[in-house]
Design a protein around this motif. Sequence first.
Motif, PDB file in Angstrom:
ATOM      1  N   THR A 161       0.815  -1.216   0.000  1.00 45.89           N
ATOM      2  CA  THR A 161       0.000   0.000   0.000  1.00 45.89           C
ATOM      3  C   THR A 161       0.852   1.271   0.000  1.00 45.89           C
ATOM      4  O   THR A 161       0.322   2.376  -0.129  1.00 45.89           O
ATOM      5  N   ARG A 193       2.357  -4.213  -7.451  1.00 43.70           N
ATOM      6  CA  ARG A 193       1.431  -4.139  -6.313  1.00 43.70           C
ATOM      7  C   ARG A 193       0.281  -5.132  -6.471  1.00 43.70           C
ATOM      8  O   ARG A 193      -0.006  -5.923  -5.568  1.00 43.70           O
ATOM      9  N   ALA A 194      -0.379  -5.119  -7.610  1.00 45.95           N
ATOM     10  CA  ALA A 194      -1.516  -6.019  -7.841  1.00 45.95           C
ATOM     11  C   ALA A 194      -1.076  -7.483  -7.895  1.00 45.95           C
ATOM     12  O   ALA A 194      -1.708  -8.340  -7.262  1.00 45.95           O
ATOM     13  N   ALA A 236      -0.318  -8.621  -4.246  1.00 44.33           N
ATOM     14  CA  ALA A 236      -1.533  -8.793  -3.442  1.00 44.33           C
ATOM     15  C   ALA A 236      -2.311 -10.025  -3.893  1.00 44.33           C
ATOM     16  O   ALA A 236      -2.860 -10.758  -3.063  1.00 44.33           O
ATOM     17  N   GLN A 237      -2.344 -10.270  -5.200  1.00 44.98           N
ATOM     18  CA  GLN A 237      -3.062 -11.435  -5.719  1.00 44.98           C
ATOM     19  C   GLN A 237      -2.380 -12.731  -5.293  1.00 44.98           C
ATOM     20  O   GLN A 237      -3.047 -13.709  -4.936  1.00 44.98           O
ATOM     21  N   TYR A 264      -7.215  -4.307   1.307  1.00 39.22           N
ATOM     22  CA  TYR A 264      -7.806  -4.662   0.010  1.00 39.22           C
ATOM     23  C   TYR A 264      -9.156  -5.375   0.150  1.00 39.22           C
ATOM     24  O   TYR A 264      -9.742  -5.782  -0.857  1.00 39.22           O
ATOM     25  N   ASP A 266      -9.884  -8.288   0.995  1.00 41.98           N
ATOM     26  CA  ASP A 266      -9.814  -9.568   0.278  1.00 41.98           C
ATOM     27  C   ASP A 266      -9.540 -10.741   1.211  1.00 41.98           C
ATOM     28  O   ASP A 266      -9.213 -11.841   0.763  1.00 41.98           O
TER      29      ASP A 266
END
Length: 276
Positions: free
Chosen positions: A202, A211-212, A215-216, A241, A243
């Motif tokens: 973040t 970043r994506a 996080a995934q 997120y 998630d």
Amino acid sequence: MSPLFTLRHWFRVAPLAILLGLSGCDLLEFSPNDNRVPQEFTNLTQKNLAKLEAQPLAPGDTLRFVFTGDSQQFYDEAEALVASVNQQPDISFLLVAGDISDFGLAREMRWVDEKLRRLNVPYLTVVGNHDLVGNGRETYQRIFGALNYSFVYGDTKFILVDTNGREYNFNGQVPNMGWLRPQLANLDGARRQVVVSHVPPTNVDFDPALRAPYAQALRDTENLVFEMNGHNHSSTIGQPYDDGVTYVNSDAFSERAYMVVTVWGDREFRIKRVQF
């Protein structure tokens, strides 16, 4: 011998004598970027992992460890932290979330180690952005070890990864997703996983292109308890997120606080913030 000759002789030899005296008592450092240190201050990650392995945690046992970060130049606070942590019962190790140094200097890293080696338990680190300043990367690797590494203790696999993207000019290679994804995909016999880095995804110092994907990858990880960071200098616990992935941020030494983390079951945990 004339007084004039004696005086001239003194001016020639005195600087050399002073230089040798200072170097002999370890007060002189020829360059701030000199990463030469005595052998006892090298390869500290592996040395501390060996200490940890000598104190095994039985399968099914609850894990308790201390989490903190950003020691930098707060040496007085480091002494107070050690005194406080040594009073905590049933702690297995202490984890520092990067920025051991302020300027990436061997002298700084050695000073922090001299404080933390007084702990009753081993300590482990992940590299921070300040640790990479100048020739800090080489220095950190010499004193501590690998920038990316993992280990299993009891039922938990810990994955420590360099996420200091800005220090690499956001080259798309840090964090090293090619190394991280296989680590996340293999529990190595553990029951659960914890990911530790310095810069959280973040933060603006994290490579925006990664970043994506980062996080995934965490979102897809089996039995991930949480992801832990430093860098922000203040403690937070949340799911930015939304998630299901919990991110835990540590206090800096300057805040005179640390976290006692307790982990059990598949993904159960409790975190207590302790002031010192």
